[in-house]
Design an enzyme around this catalytic site. Structure first.
Site, PDB file in Angstrom:
ATOM      1  CG  ASP A 163      -0.294  -0.355   2.521  1.00  0.00           C
ATOM      2  OD1 ASP A 163       0.943  -0.458   2.568  1.00  0.00           O
ATOM      3  OD2 ASP A 163      -1.020  -0.527   3.519  1.00  0.00           O
TER       4      ASP A 163
ATOM      5  CG  ASP B 238      -9.241  -0.984  11.511  1.00  0.00           C
ATOM      6  OD1 ASP B 238      -8.213  -1.626  11.164  1.00  0.00           O
ATOM      7  OD2 ASP B 238      -9.623   0.050  10.929  1.00  0.00           O
TER       8      ASP B 238
ATOM      9  CG  HIS C 140      -5.943  -1.736   8.619  1.00  0.00           C
ATOM     10  ND1 HIS C 140      -6.133  -0.755   9.561  1.00  0.00           N
ATOM     11  CD2 HIS C 140      -4.622  -1.717   8.346  1.00  0.00           C
ATOM     12  CE1 HIS C 140      -4.978  -0.191   9.845  1.00  0.00           C
ATOM     13  NE2 HIS C 140      -4.032  -0.755   9.121  1.00  0.00           N
TER      14      HIS C 140
ATOM     15  CD  GLU D 175      -8.873   1.331   7.605  1.00  0.00           C
ATOM     16  OE1 GLU D 175      -9.024   0.408   8.443  1.00  0.00           O
ATOM     17  OE2 GLU D 175      -8.221   2.358   7.854  1.00  0.00           O
TER      18      GLU D 175
HETATM   19  C1  GLP Z   1      -0.478   0.568   8.594  1.00  0.00           C
HETATM   20  C2  GLP Z   1      -0.169  -0.247   7.347  1.00  0.00           C
HETATM   21  C3  GLP Z   1      -0.481  -1.700   7.555  1.00  0.00           C
HETATM   22  C4  GLP Z   1       0.123  -2.171   8.855  1.00  0.00           C
HETATM   23  C5  GLP Z   1      -0.479  -1.412  10.006  1.00  0.00           C
HETATM   24  C6  GLP Z   1      -0.008  -1.861  11.376  1.00  0.00           C
HETATM   25  O1  GLP Z   1      -1.796   0.970   8.669  1.00  0.00           O
HETATM   26  N1  GLP Z   1      -0.870   0.231   6.191  1.00  0.00           N
HETATM   27  O2  GLP Z   1      -0.005  -2.451   6.450  1.00  0.00           O
HETATM   28  O3  GLP Z   1      -0.086  -3.535   9.013  1.00  0.00           O
HETATM   29  O4  GLP Z   1      -0.132  -0.058   9.815  1.00  0.00           O
HETATM   30  O5  GLP Z   1       1.195  -1.253  11.675  1.00  0.00           O
HETATM   31  P1  GLP Z   1       2.093  -1.591  12.918  1.00  0.00           P
HETATM   32  O6  GLP Z   1       2.872  -2.800  12.559  1.00  0.00           O
HETATM   33  O7  GLP Z   1       2.983  -0.389  13.066  1.00  0.00           O
HETATM   34  O8  GLP Z   1       1.203  -1.792  14.079  1.00  0.00           O
END
Ligand code: GLP
Length: 243
Positions: free
Chosen positions: A70, A139, A141, A146
């Site tokens: 992404d 959440d 995702h 989302e």
């Molecule tokens: C962002 C990214 C996700 C990732 C999420 C969790 O929203 N787009 O791909 O999995 O963060 O991040 P973290 O590993 O920092 O908790």
């Protein structure tokens, strides 16, 4: 209930090593493999480990291709909070991967539909993703898919939930700077990967991991679709371990 392998590790460093073993094994058996890569804090110990192993001559990225999950809408690749920048800083600049073999959705595209289609086509031309790395949002995702009323199939544009913008604001000067939209591989893109590895650490991920593994499969918890994937490995620390 998911049939995924759930591996409990002591800390993020061990998580990085266990995940790196899976990457190393794949790259050794298939040097021109296709990696699906993720951003966020969770993959960082893995990327540190991959950099070390590459420098030690154990992993050769010269034929590896990678497609990121992404990117924030509106951010250029040289914006310090863009995911392209994150990947350059944390992995690509330190291993021998060829720049032309790394793709991240273009956050500044003027033609969203064409960019998303081209992204899917490139992955397809490469032969599909062999190993998809995922983190997980609070959440549920994955990528930036989302909670919604359906499972999006392909790379597409999404509006970001407030909970996601709040969680990610730690990287920006203020909440106002956090983009309100992003481009992400679809759930279908993720599910097409031959193997999925999800990494998560910290007590704040425990509940969503439980819902992912043991709750109903619903687009309200996008990661729950992984219950239908035949090859999922979840690597989490003790605090996040949900079972
Ligand atoms: C962002 C990214 C996700 C990732 C999420 C969790 O929203 N787009 O791909 O999995 O963060 O991040 P973290 O590993 O920092 O908790």
């Amino acid at each position: 209930m998911i049939h995924a392998r759930v591996i409990k590790v002591k800390n993020p460093e061990e998580m990085g090593k266990v995940a790196a073993d899976l990457f190393e094994a794949l790259i050794q058996t298939k040097p021109a493999c296709v990696l699906g890569l993720a951003t966020g804090s969770s993959p960082l110990p893995l990327y540190r480990e991959l950099v070390e192993r590459c420098k030690a001559g154990k992993i050769d990225f010269s034929r590896v291709r990678s497609a990121n999950l992404d990117e924030y809408k509106g951010l250029s690749g040289d914006h310090p909070q863009s995911y392209r920048y994150f990947m350059q800083e944390n992995l690509f600049n330190h291993v021998n991967i060829k720049p032309e073999n790394t793709i991240v959705p273009n956050g500044q595209t003027e033609d969203v539909a064409a960019m998303c289609q081209a992204y899917e086509k490139q992955i397809e031309e490469w032969g599909g993703v062999d190993l998809q790395l995922l983190g997980i949002g609070h959440d549920g995702h994955i990528g930036f898919n989302e909670p919604t009323d359906h499972f999006p199939a392909m790379t597409h544009e999404v509006e970001l939930e407030e909970i996601t913008r709040q969680a990610n604001k730690r990287f920006f000067n203020s909440i106002d700077e956090v983009p309100t939209a992003a481009y992400t591989m679809g759930i279908g893109t993720v599910m097409a990967a031959r193997k999925v590895v999800l990494v998560a650490t910290g007590a704040d991920k425990k509940e969503i991991l439980y819902k992912t593994l043991c709750g109903p499969v619903t687009p309200q918890v996008p990661a729950s679709i992984l219950q239908f994937h035949p090859d999922v490995t979840i690597i989490c620390d003790e605090a996040a371990y949900p079972l």
